[in-house]
Motif scaffolding. Structure first.
Motif, PDB file in Angstrom:
ATOM      1  N   TYR A 181       0.857  -1.189   0.000  1.00 31.11           N
ATOM      2  CA  TYR A 181       0.000   0.000   0.000  1.00 31.11           C
ATOM      3  C   TYR A 181       0.888   1.233   0.000  1.00 31.11           C
ATOM      4  N   SER A 183       0.607   5.819  -0.374  1.00 28.53           N
ATOM      5  CA  SER A 183      -0.173   7.033  -0.582  1.00 28.53           C
ATOM      6  C   SER A 183       0.746   8.244  -0.483  1.00 28.53           C
ATOM      7  N   GLU A 185       0.409  12.765  -0.354  1.00 32.62           N
ATOM      8  CA  GLU A 185      -0.469  13.929  -0.269  1.00 32.62           C
ATOM      9  C   GLU A 185       0.363  15.188  -0.087  1.00 32.62           C
ATOM     10  N   ARG A 198      -4.172  14.178  -3.387  1.00 36.17           N
ATOM     11  CA  ARG A 198      -3.804  12.937  -2.706  1.00 36.17           C
ATOM     12  C   ARG A 198      -3.959  11.769  -3.670  1.00 36.17           C
ATOM     13  N   GLU A 200      -3.379   7.374  -3.923  1.00 39.23           N
ATOM     14  CA  GLU A 200      -3.091   6.127  -3.219  1.00 39.23           C
ATOM     15  C   GLU A 200      -3.245   4.949  -4.165  1.00 39.23           C
ATOM     16  N   GLY A 210      -6.666   1.970  -6.891  1.00 42.99           N
ATOM     17  CA  GLY A 210      -6.066   3.250  -6.559  1.00 42.99           C
ATOM     18  C   GLY A 210      -7.102   4.347  -6.671  1.00 42.99           C
TER      19      GLY A 210
END
Length: 337
Positions: A181, A183, A185, A198, A200, A210
C-alpha cells in the motif's frame, strides 16, 4: 506612539498591516552556502519575502562548536542577500526559528532540513518544524487465507502536512504473498490555500486499485466550525482473488468510478460531529454501470481520553441505481464504514 519611541523606528505601517489587512507573513530561506576563508568561514544567505506582510526577522546560525548566533534583519525587501563571517563553521541556518512573526509556511525557513526518525506510536503528535519526520511501525495481521502476516509501515511528512506519504508492506506466511500500500499527499497551491492533492494505490488481500483526490477547504477562519471540505475523486478497484471475500459480497470486474463529496465537522463542548454527502458513479472503462448517493452523520464525545474504546453514534443513508456491483450494494448497507 510609545512603541515608536521605544524602538526608535516608525512602526505605524507594521501595526496597520496586522490590524487592518488580511496580509500574511511568509519568508523563505532559499540559499545557505558556507565557504572557508583565511580568517574562518563565510555564510552566504538569500531570503525571499513571499508574503505581503513585512516584519523584522531573526536569522539564526548554528555553529559546529555548538554555539548559536542570531542576526536581526528588517525583512522589508522582497529579496535579502547577505554574507556573514564566523570563526567556527556554520552547519545550519533558520529564518524566524521561534515563529515570532507567525509565518504561514515554516517548512522553507530552515537549511539544511534534518531528518527525524521515531517509532509511530499512538498519541504522538510532535512533529519537529525543522525536520522531515519519518515514523516506522512494525505491524501484523491474520486472516484465513494468508495466515499470519508481518510487515512494516513507514510514514513521513513535514509537520504532518507537507509531502505526506505512507508505504506499507506485509508478507503472508501461508499464502507466500506480499501486500503493498502507498499514498502521497501535498498542498496544491494552484487552487489557493487549503487545497491539496492525494493519490493512493494498493495491492492487498485479493484486491488492487487506486484513487486520486483533489480537495479544497472553504472557511472564513482557521477555526471556522462550519468549514466546508470539498473533494473530487476518480478511482479504480478490482477483485483479483475470490478466496479473500465472502460469497455474494463482491463481484469480479473493473470498477472505474468518479465522484464529488462534501463534508463538514461542527464541534461543540459536548460532542463532535462529522457529516458527509457524496455522489459517485461508474465511468468509461468500468465493467459496471451505476450511480450512488450516500449521506452520513457521526457523533462522538467532545472530550477525548486515551482509550482503545472510542464510542460514537452514526446515522447512514445510501441509494444506488441502474446495475451496481455487489460490493457497492454491500457498502451502502454501511458494512464498510
Amino acid at each position: 506612539s510609545i512603541c515608536n519611541e521605544i524602538s526608535g523606528k516608525p512602526l505605524d505601517e507594521i501595526f496597520k498591516q496586522w490590524v487592518h489587512t488580511t496580509k500574511h507573513a511568509d519568508y523563505k530561506l532559499s540559499r545557505f552556502k558556507v565557504k572557508s576563508t583565511p580568517k574562518g568561514y563565510d555564510a552566504d544567505v538569500k531570503i525571499e519575502r513571499k508574503g505581503e506582510l513585512m516584519m523584522p526577522l531573526t536569522l539564526a546560525f548554528r555553529l559546529k562548536n555548538g554555539n548559536t548566533v542570531a542576526e536581526r534583519l528588517d525583512g522589508e525587501s522582497r529579496t535579502i542577500e547577505k554574507s556573514f563571517s564566523f570563526d567556527a563553521k556554520p552547519v545550519s541556518a533558520a529564518v524566524n526559528p521561534d515563529n515570532e512573526i507567525l509565518d504561514i509556511h515554516e517548512i522553507d525557513n530552515y537549511s539544511p532540513r534534518r531528518r527525524d526518525f521515531t517509532l509511530d506510536v499512538p498519541f504522538n503528535t510532535y512533529y519537529p518544524r525543522d525536520a522531515f519526520s519519518y515514523r516506522v511501525l512494525p505491524i501484523g495481521y491474520y486472516n484465513d487465507v494468508d495466515g499470519g502476516k508481518l510487515g512494516l509501515r513507514l510514514r513521513g511528512s513535514y509537520d504532518n502536512y507537507y509531502d505526506k506519504f505512507t508505504i506499507q508492506g506485509l508478507y503472508g506466511f501461508e499464502s507466500e504473498t506480499v501486500d503493498a500500500y502507498g499514498s502521497y499527499e501535498r498542498p496544491l497551491g494552484y487552487f489557493g490555500l487549503d487545497a491539496a492533492i492525494r493519490a493512493e494505490a494498493f495491492y492487498r488481500e485479493g484486491r488492487q486499485g487506486g484513487q486520486l483526490d483533489l480537495t479544497k477547504i472553504r472557511r472564513k477562519s482557521l477555526y471556522d466550525p462550519l468549514a466546508q471540505h470539498l473533494s473530487l475523486f476518480i478511482g479504480y478497484r478490482e477483485l483479483t482473488d475470490t478466496a479473500y471475500v465472502f460469497p455474494d459480497t463482491y463481484e469480479e470486474g473493473k470498477d472505474v468510478y468518479a465522484g464529488i463529496g462534501l463534508s463538514m465537522y461542527p464541534k461543540t463542548d459536548i460532542f463532535e460531529t462529522a457529516a458527509s454527502l457524496s455522489f459517485a458513479g461508474s465511468i468509461w472503462g468500468s465493467d459496471f454501470d451505476y450511480q450512488k448517493t450516500t449521506m452520513s452523520v457521526k457523533f462522538r464525545p467532545g472530550i477525548r481520553v486515551p482509550s482503545p474504546v472510542k464510542p460514537y453514534l452514526r446515522f447512514f443513508w445510501g441509494r444506488t441505481s441502474v446495475d451496481p456491483p455487489l460490493q457497492t450494494r454491500f457498502a451502502l448497507a454501511g458494512a464498510n464504514m
